[in-house]
Design a protein around this motif. Structure first.
Motif, PDB file in Angstrom:
ATOM      1  N   MET A  60      39.835  36.438  36.195  1.00 10.87           N
ATOM      2  CA  MET A  60      39.858  38.098  35.575  1.00 10.87           C
ATOM      3  C   MET A  60      40.394  38.262  37.662  1.00 10.87           C
ATOM      4  O   MET A  60      41.331  39.260  36.980  1.00 10.87           O
ATOM      5  N   LEU A  61      40.881  37.180  38.010  1.00  9.03           N
ATOM      6  CA  LEU A  61      41.412  38.113  39.609  1.00  9.03           C
ATOM      7  C   LEU A  61      42.841  37.483  39.262  1.00  9.03           C
ATOM      8  O   LEU A  61      43.617  38.326  40.003  1.00  9.03           O
ATOM      9  N   ILE A  62      42.866  36.250  38.171  1.00 10.24           N
ATOM     10  CA  ILE A  62      43.874  35.985  38.812  1.00 10.24           C
ATOM     11  C   ILE A  62      45.262  36.905  37.132  1.00 10.24           C
ATOM     12  O   ILE A  62      46.299  37.550  38.133  1.00 10.24           O
ATOM     13  N   ASP A  63      44.342  37.656  36.387  1.00  9.26           N
ATOM     14  CA  ASP A  63      44.956  38.373  35.795  1.00  9.26           C
ATOM     15  C   ASP A  63      44.907  40.283  36.600  1.00  9.26           C
ATOM     16  O   ASP A  63      45.778  41.157  35.987  1.00  9.26           O
ATOM     17  N   LYS A  90      50.823  43.932  39.816  1.00  9.46           N
ATOM     18  CA  LYS A  90      52.691  43.121  39.432  1.00  9.46           C
ATOM     19  C   LYS A  90      53.489  44.124  38.894  1.00  9.46           C
ATOM     20  O   LYS A  90      54.608  44.875  38.813  1.00  9.46           O
ATOM     21  N   LYS A  91      52.638  43.725  37.495  1.00 15.52           N
ATOM     22  CA  LYS A  91      53.178  44.752  36.484  1.00 15.52           C
ATOM     23  C   LYS A  91      53.563  45.864  36.272  1.00 15.52           C
ATOM     24  O   LYS A  91      54.482  46.781  36.136  1.00 15.52           O
ATOM     25  N   VAL A 117      44.635  41.395  46.295  1.00 18.18           N
ATOM     26  CA  VAL A 117      44.257  40.395  44.997  1.00 18.18           C
ATOM     27  C   VAL A 117      44.399  38.826  45.272  1.00 18.18           C
ATOM     28  O   VAL A 117      43.101  38.182  45.170  1.00 18.18           O
ATOM     29  N   LEU A 118      45.729  38.819  45.550  1.00 18.17           N
ATOM     30  CA  LEU A 118      45.924  37.440  46.279  1.00 18.17           C
ATOM     31  C   LEU A 118      45.129  36.888  47.379  1.00 18.17           C
ATOM     32  O   LEU A 118      45.208  35.621  47.573  1.00 18.17           O
ATOM     33  N   ALA A 119      45.209  38.186  48.170  1.00 17.39           N
ATOM     34  CA  ALA A 119      44.288  37.741  50.265  1.00 17.39           C
ATOM     35  C   ALA A 119      43.165  37.090  49.243  1.00 17.39           C
ATOM     36  O   ALA A 119      42.261  35.636  49.576  1.00 17.39           O
ATOM     37  N   ILE A 120      41.916  37.830  48.416  1.00 16.71           N
ATOM     38  CA  ILE A 120      40.933  37.697  48.295  1.00 16.71           C
ATOM     39  C   ILE A 120      41.053  36.139  46.828  1.00 16.71           C
ATOM     40  O   ILE A 120      40.073  35.331  47.964  1.00 16.71           O
ATOM     41  N   LYS A 180      41.349  33.065  49.388  1.00 22.43           N
ATOM     42  CA  LYS A 180      40.001  32.496  50.012  1.00 22.43           C
ATOM     43  C   LYS A 180      39.202  32.184  49.588  1.00 22.43           C
ATOM     44  O   LYS A 180      37.522  30.849  50.103  1.00 22.43           O
ATOM     45  N   ARG A 181      39.090  32.302  47.909  1.00 24.12           N
ATOM     46  CA  ARG A 181      37.961  31.583  46.962  1.00 24.12           C
ATOM     47  C   ARG A 181      38.825  30.591  46.500  1.00 24.12           C
ATOM     48  O   ARG A 181      37.934  29.822  45.181  1.00 24.12           O
ATOM     49  N   GLY A 182      39.959  29.954  46.842  1.00 26.66           N
ATOM     50  CA  GLY A 182      40.626  28.968  46.378  1.00 26.66           C
ATOM     51  C   GLY A 182      40.978  28.831  44.908  1.00 26.66           C
ATOM     52  O   GLY A 182      40.803  28.050  43.796  1.00 26.66           O
ATOM     53  N   VAL A 183      41.540  30.081  45.113  1.00 26.25           N
ATOM     54  CA  VAL A 183      41.819  30.570  42.620  1.00 26.25           C
ATOM     55  C   VAL A 183      43.367  30.939  42.913  1.00 26.25           C
ATOM     56  O   VAL A 183      43.754  31.477  43.781  1.00 26.25           O
ATOM     57  N   ARG A 184      43.940  29.925  42.294  1.00 29.72           N
ATOM     58  CA  ARG A 184      45.088  29.492  42.833  1.00 29.72           C
ATOM     59  C   ARG A 184      45.809  30.444  41.117  1.00 29.72           C
ATOM     60  O   ARG A 184      45.494  30.566  40.407  1.00 29.72           O
TER      61      ARG A 184
END
Length: 201
Positions: free
Chosen positions: A31-34, A40-41, A77-80, A83-87
């Motif tokens: 969800m965060l990645i999308d 961005k879109k 979103v990228l900052a969150i 912090k959560r180790g989500v690439r």
């Protein structure tokens, strides 16, 4: 914000299915990645409108502000995620935006009217989903998503006003076409979870 959210609920053809909320909670990294991709879109869409319609001063001003806000949200979103180790990674696009854009006319001014209506619907749905998700999320994400509601609601209103301006009056007939398509995209099952997907099969 309650009034703005009620306006969005009245505008959209349906609420997000509860099954999608369950899917989102089960796929929070995705969800965060999308979500980052969506921000961005959204900025890219605003910039493309600025390049195409250089003589529309009101559109230029509103899209410039919108693009800056969307890019700021992208950074948040990228900052969150960091912090959560989500690439942050590539994802296949959701069928949602493409499904809405299938209805867009090819020639102006109809094309501009339709693109702006699509923008209004996407922003309204984003706002509705942030509000629907917030009560179920951890405090950090809930606070972040709640903080986005005001700007997303304003973006929806900006797009809709610009569509009416481009059309020289109400856009109810075209809006009905896109909202009918949107309902199907939101309610029908999807094979991949995305921020704007339908519930998973």
């Amino acid at each position: 914000m309650t009034d703005a959210l009620q306006e969005i609920h009245d505008f959209l053809p349906c609420r997000t299915p509860h099954r999608w909320i369950e899917n989102a909670l089960d796929h929070q990294d995705l969800m965060l990645i999308d979500h980052a991709h969506c921000e961005k879109k959204a900025a890219s869409t605003a910039l493309s409108l600025m390049y195409r319609y250089v003589d529309n001063t009101e559109l230029l001003n509103k899209m410039s502000r919108l693009a800056r806000e969307e890019l700021r949200h992208f950074e948040q979103v990228l900052a969150i995620m960091n912090k959560r180790g989500v690439r942050y990674d590539h994802l296949t696009p959701a069928r949602y935006a493409a499904g809405l854009r299938q209805q867009v006319r090819t020639d102006d001014p109809g094309r501009l009217v339709d693109v702006l209506i699509v923008g209004a619907i996407i922003e309204a749905r984003s706002c509705e989903r942030f509000a629907a998700l917030a009560p179920h999320l951890d405090e950090t994400l809930a606070d972040f998503y709640t903080s986005l509601l005001k700007s997303e609601a304003r973006h929806y209103q900006d797009y809709l006003k610009l569509a009416q301006q481009a059309n020289g009056g109400p856009v109810d007939e075209r809006l009905a076409v896109f909202l009918e398509a949107e309902r199907a995209l939101v309610e029908q099952p999807d094979t991949e979870f995305r921020f704007h997907s339908g519930p998973l099969l």
